[in-house]
Write a protein that holds these residues in place. Structure first.
Motif, PDB file in Angstrom:
ATOM      1  N   GLY A 102       0.813  -1.210   0.000  1.00 13.35           N
ATOM      2  CA  GLY A 102       0.000   0.000   0.000  1.00 13.35           C
ATOM      3  C   GLY A 102       0.847   1.260   0.000  1.00 13.35           C
ATOM      4  N   GLY A 103       1.947   1.231   0.766  1.00 10.78           N
ATOM      5  CA  GLY A 103       2.857   2.372   0.773  1.00 10.78           C
ATOM      6  C   GLY A 103       3.501   2.589  -0.585  1.00 10.78           C
ATOM      7  N   LEU A 104       3.868   1.512  -1.249  1.00  9.32           N
ATOM      8  CA  LEU A 104       4.444   1.639  -2.587  1.00  9.32           C
ATOM      9  C   LEU A 104       3.440   2.227  -3.575  1.00  9.32           C
ATOM     10  N   ILE A 105       2.171   1.851  -3.416  1.00 13.19           N
ATOM     11  CA  ILE A 105       1.145   2.407  -4.304  1.00 13.19           C
ATOM     12  C   ILE A 105       1.014   3.910  -4.079  1.00 13.19           C
ATOM     13  N   PHE A 106       1.074   4.339  -2.814  1.00 15.74           N
ATOM     14  CA  PHE A 106       1.057   5.771  -2.527  1.00 15.74           C
ATOM     15  C   PHE A 106       2.227   6.470  -3.207  1.00 15.74           C
ATOM     16  N   PHE A 107       3.407   5.846  -3.149  1.00 12.62           N
ATOM     17  CA  PHE A 107       4.590   6.438  -3.781  1.00 12.62           C
ATOM     18  C   PHE A 107       4.395   6.543  -5.290  1.00 12.62           C
ATOM     19  N   ALA A 108       3.844   5.489  -5.883  1.00 10.97           N
ATOM     20  CA  ALA A 108       3.595   5.528  -7.324  1.00 10.97           C
ATOM     21  C   ALA A 108       2.605   6.630  -7.672  1.00 10.97           C
ATOM     22  N   ALA A 109       1.574   6.816  -6.830  1.00  7.11           N
ATOM     23  CA  ALA A 109       0.599   7.881  -7.073  1.00  7.11           C
ATOM     24  C   ALA A 109       1.277   9.248  -7.036  1.00  7.11           C
ATOM     25  N   ALA A 110       2.198   9.429  -6.077  1.00  5.18           N
ATOM     26  CA  ALA A 110       2.914  10.709  -5.984  1.00  5.18           C
ATOM     27  C   ALA A 110       3.771  10.946  -7.225  1.00  5.18           C
ATOM     28  N   MET A 111       4.437   9.905  -7.713  1.00  3.28           N
ATOM     29  CA  MET A 111       5.254  10.038  -8.918  1.00  3.28           C
ATOM     30  C   MET A 111       4.389  10.367 -10.138  1.00  3.28           C
ATOM     31  N   ILE A 112       3.200   9.781 -10.195  1.00  4.17           N
ATOM     32  CA  ILE A 112       2.288  10.051 -11.309  1.00  4.17           C
ATOM     33  C   ILE A 112       1.837  11.514 -11.278  1.00  4.17           C
ATOM     34  N   PHE A 113       1.487  12.012 -10.087  1.00  4.77           N
ATOM     35  CA  PHE A 113       1.088  13.418  -9.962  1.00  4.77           C
ATOM     36  C   PHE A 113       2.219  14.332 -10.434  1.00  4.77           C
ATOM     37  N   TYR A 114       3.440  13.992 -10.005  1.00  5.92           N
ATOM     38  CA  TYR A 114       4.601  14.821 -10.367  1.00  5.92           C
ATOM     39  C   TYR A 114       4.793  14.848 -11.884  1.00  5.92           C
ATOM     40  N   SER A 115       4.731  13.670 -12.509  1.00  8.66           N
ATOM     41  CA  SER A 115       4.940  13.594 -13.962  1.00  8.66           C
ATOM     42  C   SER A 115       3.824  14.303 -14.724  1.00  8.66           C
ATOM     43  N   ALA A 116       2.577  14.130 -14.266  1.00  6.40           N
ATOM     44  CA  ALA A 116       1.434  14.725 -14.969  1.00  6.40           C
ATOM     45  C   ALA A 116       1.453  16.244 -14.874  1.00  6.40           C
ATOM     46  N   VAL A 117       1.729  16.758 -13.679  1.00 11.43           N
ATOM     47  CA  VAL A 117       1.781  18.221 -13.512  1.00 11.43           C
ATOM     48  C   VAL A 117       2.925  18.806 -14.334  1.00 11.43           C
ATOM     49  N   GLY A 118       4.071  18.114 -14.330  1.00 14.86           N
ATOM     50  CA  GLY A 118       5.198  18.590 -15.137  1.00 14.86           C
ATOM     51  C   GLY A 118       4.866  18.610 -16.612  1.00 14.86           C
ATOM     52  N   SER A 119       4.152  17.592 -17.081  1.00 10.03           N
ATOM     53  CA  SER A 119       3.760  17.553 -18.483  1.00 10.03           C
ATOM     54  C   SER A 119       2.796  18.683 -18.831  1.00 10.03           C
ATOM     55  N   LEU A 121       2.619  21.615 -17.366  1.00 12.89           N
ATOM     56  CA  LEU A 121       3.322  22.895 -17.327  1.00 12.89           C
ATOM     57  C   LEU A 121       4.233  23.076 -18.547  1.00 12.89           C
ATOM     58  N   GLU A 122       4.871  21.981 -18.984  1.00  9.02           N
ATOM     59  CA  GLU A 122       5.806  22.070 -20.101  1.00  9.02           C
ATOM     60  C   GLU A 122       5.111  21.999 -21.456  1.00  9.02           C
ATOM     61  N   GLY A 123       3.897  21.463 -21.459  1.00  7.32           N
ATOM     62  CA  GLY A 123       3.188  21.289 -22.732  1.00  7.32           C
ATOM     63  C   GLY A 123       3.360  19.866 -23.227  1.00  7.32           C
ATOM     64  N   PRO A 124       2.306  19.034 -23.149  1.00  4.99           N
ATOM     65  CA  PRO A 124       2.427  17.619 -23.530  1.00  4.99           C
ATOM     66  C   PRO A 124       2.615  17.438 -25.027  1.00  4.99           C
ATOM     67  N   SER A 125       3.319  16.353 -25.364  1.00  6.54           N
ATOM     68  CA  SER A 125       3.517  15.994 -26.765  1.00  6.54           C
ATOM     69  C   SER A 125       3.397  14.488 -26.898  1.00  6.54           C
ATOM     70  N   VAL A 126       2.377  14.035 -27.646  1.00  5.18           N
ATOM     71  CA  VAL A 126       2.120  12.604 -27.790  1.00  5.18           C
ATOM     72  C   VAL A 126       2.150  12.243 -29.269  1.00  5.18           C
ATOM     73  N   HIS A 127       2.822  11.127 -29.598  1.00  6.16           N
ATOM     74  CA  HIS A 127       2.914  10.705 -30.986  1.00  6.16           C
ATOM     75  C   HIS A 127       2.793   9.188 -31.069  1.00  6.16           C
ATOM     76  N   GLU A 128       2.558   8.679 -32.271  1.00  2.10           N
ATOM     77  CA  GLU A 128       2.360   7.247 -32.516  1.00  2.10           C
ATOM     78  C   GLU A 128       1.356   6.654 -31.521  1.00  2.10           C
TER      79      GLU A 128
END
Length: 345
Positions: A102-119, A121-128
């Motif tokens: 459960g603690g690891l899942i919380f950590f993964a959730a925090a990493m996902i929030f960090y990556s999503a917010v960063g994307s 702010l920087e402007g997402p780019s998705v291809h293929e």
């Protein structure tokens, strides 16, 4: 290592079945192998598409791999017999494993929030996107089958670790479904920022799953009452074909992995010999353990009867009876966990 403890004569004990141990170990290794395959596939999809949602899904799969590795250790440790240092066995490591996951899942959730917010702010780019969708669907189907099977094995073998692992893998299916929806929306609308928004939603879902796993594991480690088990035990006592033993009280049960340790007090006729009372109580223990359908041990402590017990005693020929008997009555769970097993006046 401390020597194993031998069970007492009055204990009703059952060690983990060998076939259960083999099934648990197999399921834990299959979970690890499946987690590695899914993780590699998702990270390849992220490298191919640049999708934040796929990256977040891949980060969550890292947790699956680490948790599966810890589950292998936990299952082996939990199978060790009770010894002097651990008189109730080693099964509670499975609750620690669930809390760790459960603690690891919380950590993964925090990493996902960090990556999503960063994307965002920087402007997402998705291809293929089409290739990303194919990878996500394949990973989701594999996790669906794997999670269902691991959870089923956990329930059938009584492994808290495998149940938590299976629930976690199935939660990964929902995050992957979110990725599929997000990538599909990006492909059909061309709006790239929908991708990190989906990642944020998956982070919230994972945080909820992590909280539930930690909460349930903490309750088990703190020996929170199991009402369903107590009701089965009281029902078994009420149906027991043993005369003279009345009013189970101070009923307690704790879990250690898939094993349950139950103790309680019962009143026995004060004129019985020690041997007579012991033999009757051992018969009652075996009856209750069988009828309540649990794996573990049950120990009943003997208390000499007194006048308040006479009204519910079904012993026909009693030389010390102080009051007429109204026949044996059914106890409620509330009475059984109380200090006397007697209804309040």
């Amino acid at each position: 290592m401390s020597p194993p403890l031998a069970p007492t004569e009055s204990a009703v004990a059952a060690a983990p079945a060998p076939d259960n141990e083999a099934r648990r170990r197999l399921a834990s290794w299959v979970s690890l192998a499946g987690g590695l395959i899914v993780f590699v596939a998702k990270m390849a999809g992220w490298q191919l598409t640049g999708s934040t949602a796929l990256l977040s899904d891949g980060l969550e799969s890292i947790v699956n791999v680490v948790a599966a590795g810890f589950a292998i250790f936990s299952i082996r440790f939990a199978a060790m017999p009770a010894d002097r240092d651990h008189p109730y066995g080693h099964g509670k490591i499975e609750f620690l494993s669930a809390a760790f996951e459960g603690g690891l899942i919380f950590f993964a959730a925090a990493m996902i929030f960090y990556s999503a917010v960063g994307s965002l702010l920087e402007g997402p780019s998705v291809h293929e996107v089409d290739h990303g969708l194919t990878i996500a669907v394949g990973a989701g189907v594999l996790n669906l089958v794997l999670g269902w099977w691991v959870r089923r094995e956990g329930r059938q073998t009584g492994s808290v670790t495998l149940i938590a692992d299976g629930e976690h893998i199935l939660s990964d299916v929902w995050t992957t479904a979110g990725v599929v929806v997000g990538l599909g929306l990006v492909m059909f609308t061309g709006i790239a920022w929908l991708d990190p928004l989906v990642a944020l939603a998956m982070g919230l879902l994972l945080a909820r799953t992590g909280f539930r796993l930690v909460r349930d594991a903490a309750n088990a480690l703190l020996d929170r009452e199991d009402p369903e088990l107590l009701e089965r035990l009281v029902g078994a006592f009420n149906e027991a074909p043993v005369q003279g033993i009345t009013n189970v009280h101070r009923l307690r049960a704790i879990r250690s992995g898939d094993l349950v340790h139950v103790d309680a007090h019962v009143f026995v006729p004060s004129h019985w010999t020690v041997r007579q009372a012991h033999e009757a109580v051992v018969s009652l223990e075996r009856w209750m353990a069988s009828r309540a359908s649990f794996r573990g041990e049950l120990a009943l402590h003997l208390d000499p009867c007194h006048s308040r017990v006479c009204a519910s005693c079904d012993l026909g020929d009693c030389p010390v009876r102080a009051e007429p008997s109204g026949g044996r009555r059914r106890l409620s769970t509330e009475e059984a966990v109380g200090p006397t097993g007697l209804a309040r006046p």
